[in-house]
Design a protein around this motif. Structure first.
Motif, short mmCIF file in Angstrom:
data_model
loop_
_atom_site.label_atom_id
_atom_site.label_comp_id
_atom_site.label_asym_id
_atom_site.label_seq_id
_atom_site.Cartn_x
_atom_site.Cartn_y
_atom_site.Cartn_z
N LEU A 1 0.82 -1.21 0.00
CA LEU A 1 0.00 0.00 0.00
C LEU A 1 0.85 1.26 0.00
O LEU A 1 0.45 2.30 -0.53
N MET A 2 2.06 1.17 0.57
CA MET A 2 2.96 2.33 0.58
C MET A 2 3.26 2.79 -0.84
O MET A 2 3.63 3.94 -1.05
N ASP A 3 3.07 1.87 -1.79
CA ASP A 3 3.30 2.20 -3.19
C ASP A 3 2.32 3.26 -3.69
O ASP A 3 2.60 3.97 -4.65
N LEU A 4 1.15 3.34 -3.04
CA LEU A 4 0.14 4.29 -3.51
C LEU A 4 0.36 5.69 -2.95
O LEU A 4 -0.27 6.64 -3.40
N VAL A 5 1.25 5.80 -1.95
CA VAL A 5 1.61 7.14 -1.51
C VAL A 5 2.45 7.74 -2.64
O VAL A 5 3.41 7.13 -3.07
N PRO A 6 2.05 8.90 -3.13
CA PRO A 6 2.81 9.48 -4.26
C PRO A 6 4.32 9.44 -4.00
O PRO A 6 4.76 9.73 -2.89
N VAL A 7 5.06 9.03 -5.03
CA VAL A 7 6.46 8.66 -4.85
C VAL A 7 7.34 9.73 -4.22
O VAL A 7 8.36 9.42 -3.63
#
Lengths: 156, 286
Positions: B126-132
């Motif tokens: 889910l951390m992947d969905l935090v904008p990079v």
């Protein structure tokens, strides 16, 4: 991408997490779920049972109602019959009473008539005797001639 | 203060872990180093390098997961559940149903293991969905504000599953369990027999069988690890590439994020499912 000691750290973290989950997280949650499932199953069963009971009670009530209706009809029938019977009996009794009274009346009338007839006969006999006395201009021994008079009276 | 980054530098910056190692000069990190330096900072330490960002984020997420589920479990009522409890129970039941359907042995550890893998991997994905740029930028600003380093010289990868070490650790953990249960259930003899008498049940085929079965067995942890890592790394890389497009990232970022929602759940689910299936196979006595 390089494999390094992070691997070991992650492995330890993974083991600790799984152990913790197995020991402290999973059991309370699953037991809560299972207990609730049991509760719901019990509730459903109870509701089924209640429904069946209701159905049974309804059937029983219908049966009882039918029975009561039949009984009431029987009672009414009996009462009607009894009433008719009473009326019949009373009628018969009245009839009998009437007949008795009428018969008594007739008997009385008959007796009266016979008495009157007797009286009349006696008077006629006396009259006839007196007539005969006059005709014969002599005294007839009433006592001696009584059988003749009796015969005459009977012939009347 | 902040140096300008080329596109290539931007990408490499995003793909560089915060590392830490013991060297002869003491504790060494790549904090505050320029890119070229950072890449070689811990080279001499060899294997004994720690990716502190991966470790910190994964442990933080794991602790959040366990704390949250533990709290709900402690306050769980058997009556009408609160919304939080219903949500947690849904997750638990989902895992439990899958375990019941796919796992044919008896073990108290498989279901909690499945839950841990599913939720933990999901949270890390889910951390992947935090904008990079959000978290690395924040870290850079904090670093710049507190220690005065160039914000571009602060390295942090926030998605632990894009670091091969983590999926591989999970895969090896599962592999250890496979070996443990295989030997526990079938005994050493049974396990050896399984490795040598299948698929061709004849003594002449023992070497062939052994090679085939060993490859199958060894492939399991690596296929688990590489599947998760590959999917997430690729996804992360595409997020980074989209982020380099300037204004064009606005229409592109959203559909990729939406698509990625599917990927992150699916990968967590696949990892859990395959773990259950592998352990089920380990429990089956032939």
């Amino acid at each position: 991408m390089n494999i390094n000691a992070t691997l070991i750290g992650q492995l330890i973290a993974f083991i600790v997490f799984v152990w913790f989950c197995m020991k402290y997280v999973w059991p309370p949650l699953l037991s809560a779920i299972e207990e609730r499932q049991k509760k719901i199953a019990d509730g459903l069963e109870a509701s089924d049972r209640a429904e069946k009971d209701l159905e049974l009670a309804r059937e029983k009530a219908t049966e009882q109602l039918k029975e009561a209706k039949a009984q009431a009809a029987e009672i009414i029938e009996q009462a009607k019959k009894r009433g008719n019977q009473l009326v019949d009996e009373e009628t018969q009794k009245g009839q009998a009473e009437r007949e008795k009274i009428v018969a008594a009346g007739y008997a009385e009338i008959e007796a009266e008539r016979n008495r009157a007839k007797e009286e009349l006969r006696k008077q006629v006999a006396a009259l006839a005797v007196r007539g005969a006395e006059r005709i014969l201009q002599r005294e007839i021994d009433a006592q001696a001639q009584n059988d003749i008079v009796e015969k005459l009276v009977a012939e009347l | 203060m902040a140096s300008e980054q080329t596109t290539q530098e931007y990408i490499v910056h995003h793909l560089t872990n915060a590392t830490m190692c013991m060297t002869d000069d003491g504790l060494q990190t790549n904090y505050g180093m320029a890119l070229e330096e950072a890449a070689t900072a811990c080279q001499e330490a060899g294997f004994w390098v720690w990716h502190i960002d991966t470790l910190a984020w994964s442990i933080l997420l794991g602790v959040i997961f366990l704390w949250f589920f533990r709290r709900v479990g402690k306050n769980a009522t058997t009556g009408v559940p609160s919304k939080t409890q219903a949500f947690v129970e849904m997750t638990v039941e989902f895992v439990n149903d899958n375990v019941r359907d796919s796992f044919h042995g008896k073990s108290k550890m498989v279901a909690p293991l499945g839950l841990t893998i599913f939720v933990w991997v999901f949270l890390m994905n889910l951390m992947d969905l935090v904008p990079v740029d959000f978290l690395p930028w924040a870290a850079g600003q904090i670093g710049a504000a507190t220690t005065g380093v160039d914000p571009h010289h602060v390295y942090m990868k926030v998605v632990p599953t894009t670091d091969l070490n983590l999926p591989l650790a999970l895969g090896l953990g599962v592999f250890a369990l496979i070996l443990f249960y295989s030997i526990k259930i079938k005994g050493i003899g049974g396990f050896t027999k399984e490795l040598t008498m299948q698929p061709f049940n004849h003594w002449a085929f023992i070497p062939v069988n052994f090679v085939l079965e060993t490859v199958t067995l060894l492939a399991r942890p690596f296929s688990l690890a590489l599947r998760l890592f590959g999917n997430l790394y690729a996804g992360e890389l595409i997020f980074i590439l989209i982020a380099t497009l300037g204004l064009w990232q606005l229409p592109l970022h959203f559909p990729w994020a939406v698509f990625h929602i599917l990927v992150i759940v699916l990968q967590a689910f696949i990892f859990m499912m395959l773990t259950i299936v592998y352990l089920s196979l380990a429990h089956e006595d032939h």
